[in-house]
Motif scaffolding. Structure first.
Motif, PDB file in Angstrom:
ATOM      1  N   ARG A 301       0.820  -1.145  -0.007  1.00 17.34           N
ATOM      2  CA  ARG A 301      -0.035  -0.042  -0.023  1.00 17.34           C
ATOM      3  C   ARG A 301       1.042   1.438   0.008  1.00 17.34           C
ATOM      4  O   ARG A 301       0.701   2.195  -0.676  1.00 17.34           O
ATOM      5  CB  ARG A 301      -0.855  -0.174   1.249  1.00 17.34           C
ATOM      6  CG  ARG A 301      -1.991  -1.247   1.171  1.00 17.34           C
ATOM      7  CD  ARG A 301      -2.703  -1.372   2.475  1.00 17.34           C
ATOM      8  NE  ARG A 301      -3.497  -0.256   2.536  1.00 17.34           N
ATOM      9  CZ  ARG A 301      -4.493  -0.067   3.365  1.00 17.34           C
ATOM     10  NH1 ARG A 301      -4.562  -0.653   4.442  1.00 17.34           N
ATOM     11  NH2 ARG A 301      -5.513   1.276   3.541  1.00 17.34           N
ATOM     12  N   LEU A 302       2.031   1.309   0.693  1.00 19.79           N
ATOM     13  CA  LEU A 302       2.849   2.394   0.886  1.00 19.79           C
ATOM     14  C   LEU A 302       3.654   2.599  -0.741  1.00 19.79           C
ATOM     15  O   LEU A 302       3.744   3.638  -0.980  1.00 19.79           O
ATOM     16  CB  LEU A 302       3.977   1.964   1.982  1.00 19.79           C
ATOM     17  CG  LEU A 302       3.395   2.272   3.398  1.00 19.79           C
ATOM     18  CD1 LEU A 302       4.592   1.930   4.380  1.00 19.79           C
ATOM     19  CD2 LEU A 302       2.876   3.754   3.706  1.00 19.79           C
ATOM     20  N   HIS A 303       3.932   1.528  -1.088  1.00 14.54           N
ATOM     21  CA  HIS A 303       4.583   1.646  -2.547  1.00 14.54           C
ATOM     22  C   HIS A 303       3.698   2.245  -3.354  1.00 14.54           C
ATOM     23  O   HIS A 303       4.000   2.917  -4.168  1.00 14.54           O
ATOM     24  CB  HIS A 303       4.974   0.399  -3.027  1.00 14.54           C
ATOM     25  CG  HIS A 303       5.763   0.313  -4.130  1.00 14.54           C
ATOM     26  ND1 HIS A 303       6.945   0.572  -4.613  1.00 14.54           N
ATOM     27  CD2 HIS A 303       5.209  -0.102  -5.567  1.00 14.54           C
ATOM     28  CE1 HIS A 303       7.353   0.545  -5.723  1.00 14.54           C
ATOM     29  NE2 HIS A 303       6.288   0.003  -6.334  1.00 14.54           N
ATOM     30  N   ALA A 304       2.267   1.870  -3.315  1.00 12.12           N
ATOM     31  CA  ALA A 304       1.355   2.301  -4.385  1.00 12.12           C
ATOM     32  C   ALA A 304       1.031   3.815  -4.093  1.00 12.12           C
ATOM     33  O   ALA A 304       0.881   4.648  -5.177  1.00 12.12           O
ATOM     34  CB  ALA A 304       0.047   1.392  -4.358  1.00 12.12           C
ATOM     35  N   LEU A 305       1.194   4.489  -2.941  1.00 18.48           N
ATOM     36  CA  LEU A 305       0.951   5.783  -2.660  1.00 18.48           C
ATOM     37  C   LEU A 305       2.134   6.634  -2.890  1.00 18.48           C
ATOM     38  O   LEU A 305       2.144   7.820  -2.988  1.00 18.48           O
ATOM     39  CB  LEU A 305       0.601   5.896  -1.033  1.00 18.48           C
ATOM     40  CG  LEU A 305      -0.664   5.343  -0.741  1.00 18.48           C
ATOM     41  CD1 LEU A 305      -0.910   5.370   0.765  1.00 18.48           C
ATOM     42  CD2 LEU A 305      -1.858   6.151  -1.431  1.00 18.48           C
ATOM     43  N   GLU A 306       3.340   5.940  -3.276  1.00 20.45           N
ATOM     44  CA  GLU A 306       4.502   6.744  -3.474  1.00 20.45           C
ATOM     45  C   GLU A 306       4.584   7.549  -4.641  1.00 20.45           C
ATOM     46  O   GLU A 306       4.907   9.020  -4.653  1.00 20.45           O
ATOM     47  CB  GLU A 306       5.575   6.023  -3.626  1.00 20.45           C
ATOM     48  CG  GLU A 306       6.270   5.129  -2.585  1.00 20.45           C
ATOM     49  CD  GLU A 306       7.511   4.175  -2.698  1.00 20.45           C
ATOM     50  OE1 GLU A 306       7.976   4.326  -4.120  1.00 20.45           O
ATOM     51  OE2 GLU A 306       8.171   3.790  -1.689  1.00 20.45           O
ATOM     52  N   GLN A 307       3.547   7.438  -5.580  1.00 24.28           N
ATOM     53  CA  GLN A 307       3.364   8.236  -6.674  1.00 24.28           C
ATOM     54  C   GLN A 307       2.840   9.599  -6.372  1.00 24.28           C
ATOM     55  O   GLN A 307       2.789  10.453  -7.206  1.00 24.28           O
ATOM     56  CB  GLN A 307       2.526   7.461  -7.634  1.00 24.28           C
ATOM     57  CG  GLN A 307       1.228   7.016  -7.394  1.00 24.28           C
ATOM     58  CD  GLN A 307       0.242   6.409  -8.459  1.00 24.28           C
ATOM     59  OE1 GLN A 307       0.281   6.909  -9.655  1.00 24.28           O
ATOM     60  NE2 GLN A 307      -0.262   5.203  -7.892  1.00 24.28           N
TER      61      GLN A 307
END
Length: 313
Positions: A301-307
């Motif tokens: 989830r954190l990786h997906a929010l990096e953008q």
């Protein structure tokens, strides 16, 4: 981060800037919703089989024909989706209550800002509170926006707004509606399975010899009913994993919805707050637990929010 719940202005959120207005974007069932509905068709068929069998029994003792009971069950799901009936029914089923004066004073300005960013009418949904120590509540379905008492009392404004944005995201993709309708139409099959299990346990307690004959027959009958509903045994075995994957996809889409509204930093902080940093035991059990989990791993989830890192208003 938002630190103030002042109705006139929430610190850190510039209301005159950063408005997103996603009215033109999807407000219909998304891909995860369609997958969720498709995967639960066999459950609904199994429930329909249970209703038809029960209708034959009821038709013997009442004047209502078989098709009348089946039609009433089919229409009951539509009635549950109607706001005048569905709202009170869902609040009763989930143990929800309308916000108190203090809770409403905390929630209303945040909810208005979130819906304003999304171009959504705030009054089209009903805020409800669940007495729970959890940070995030499960989607309630219908037009209810469900938050926990812990979130209202302890989360900073920004993180609480991110929770509300995710709830709105579930509704934008019809995730909550799909969960409600599939749960409703799965109830007869679920209760039939519970009754069957109870009957098996009672048979074993009363007469082991009788149970030796009755229990296998009941299990074979239940297995045949499930296989007829699902078509093949392989889909039966794969269904829990596919349903869990669809649920995780819905959660990630809700995260992206909050990110589109400029709340990625606040949601990231919330994920760090709720992350389970304990050591996880390796092995097959851990792998199966991840595959059957309805919530995505917080790192994914954190990786997906990096953008969205540069989109903080």
């Amino acid at each position: 981060m938002w630190q103030s719940s002042d109705p006139a202005h929430a610190a850190g959120l510039r209301r005159s800037e950063g408005r997103v207005h996603i009215r033109a974007q999807r407000r219909w069932p998304d891909a995860t919703t369609l997958r969720h509905l498709a995967l639960h068709i066999p459950n609904a068929l199994l429930s329909l089989l249970v209703i038809v069998v029960a209708s034959f029994v009821l038709a013997l003792v009442t004047v209502v024909p078989v098709y009348g009971w089946a039609a009433a069950w089919l229409l009951s799901g539509v009635l549950a989706l109607c706001r005048p009936v569905g709202g009170p029914l869902l609040r009763l089923l989930y143990g929800l209550h309308r916000p108190t004066t203090g809770e409403l004073a905390r929630l209303r300005p945040l909810w208005r800002e979130v819906t304003a960013r999304a171009g959504v009418d705030a009054s089209a949904h009903t805020l409800c509170v669940e007495e729970s120590d959890a940070v995030v509540a499960k989607a309630a379905g219908g037009r209810l926006v469900r938050v926990t008492s812990h979130a209202v009392e302890h989360l900073p404004d920004g993180e609480l707004a991110a929770v509300l944005a995710r709830e709105l995201g579930h509704r934008a993709g019809a995730h909550a509606w799909a969960r409600l309708i599939t749960h409703w139409y799965s109830l007869p099959g679920l209760h039939a399975w519970r009754l069957l299990r109870r009957a098996v346990l009672q048979a074993r307690r009363r007469s082991p010899r009788t149970a030796a004959l009755v229990v296998p027959a009941l299990l074979v009958g239940a297995t045949v009913a499930v296989i007829l509903s699902y078509g093949l045994l392989l889909p039966v075995l794969a269904a829990p994993f596919l349903m869990a994957a669809a649920a995780r996809g819905a959660e990630l889409r809700a995260d992206r919805y909050a990110g589109d509204l400029g709340l990625a930093p606040e949601l990231t902080a919330l994920l760090h707050r709720t992350a389970d940093n304990g050591k996880k035991s390796p092995g097959l059990a851990a792998v199966l637990a991840r595959l059957l989990a309805s919530q995505p791993d917080h790192r994914a989830r954190l990786h997906a929010l990096e953008q969205y890192g540069a989109k903080r208003p």
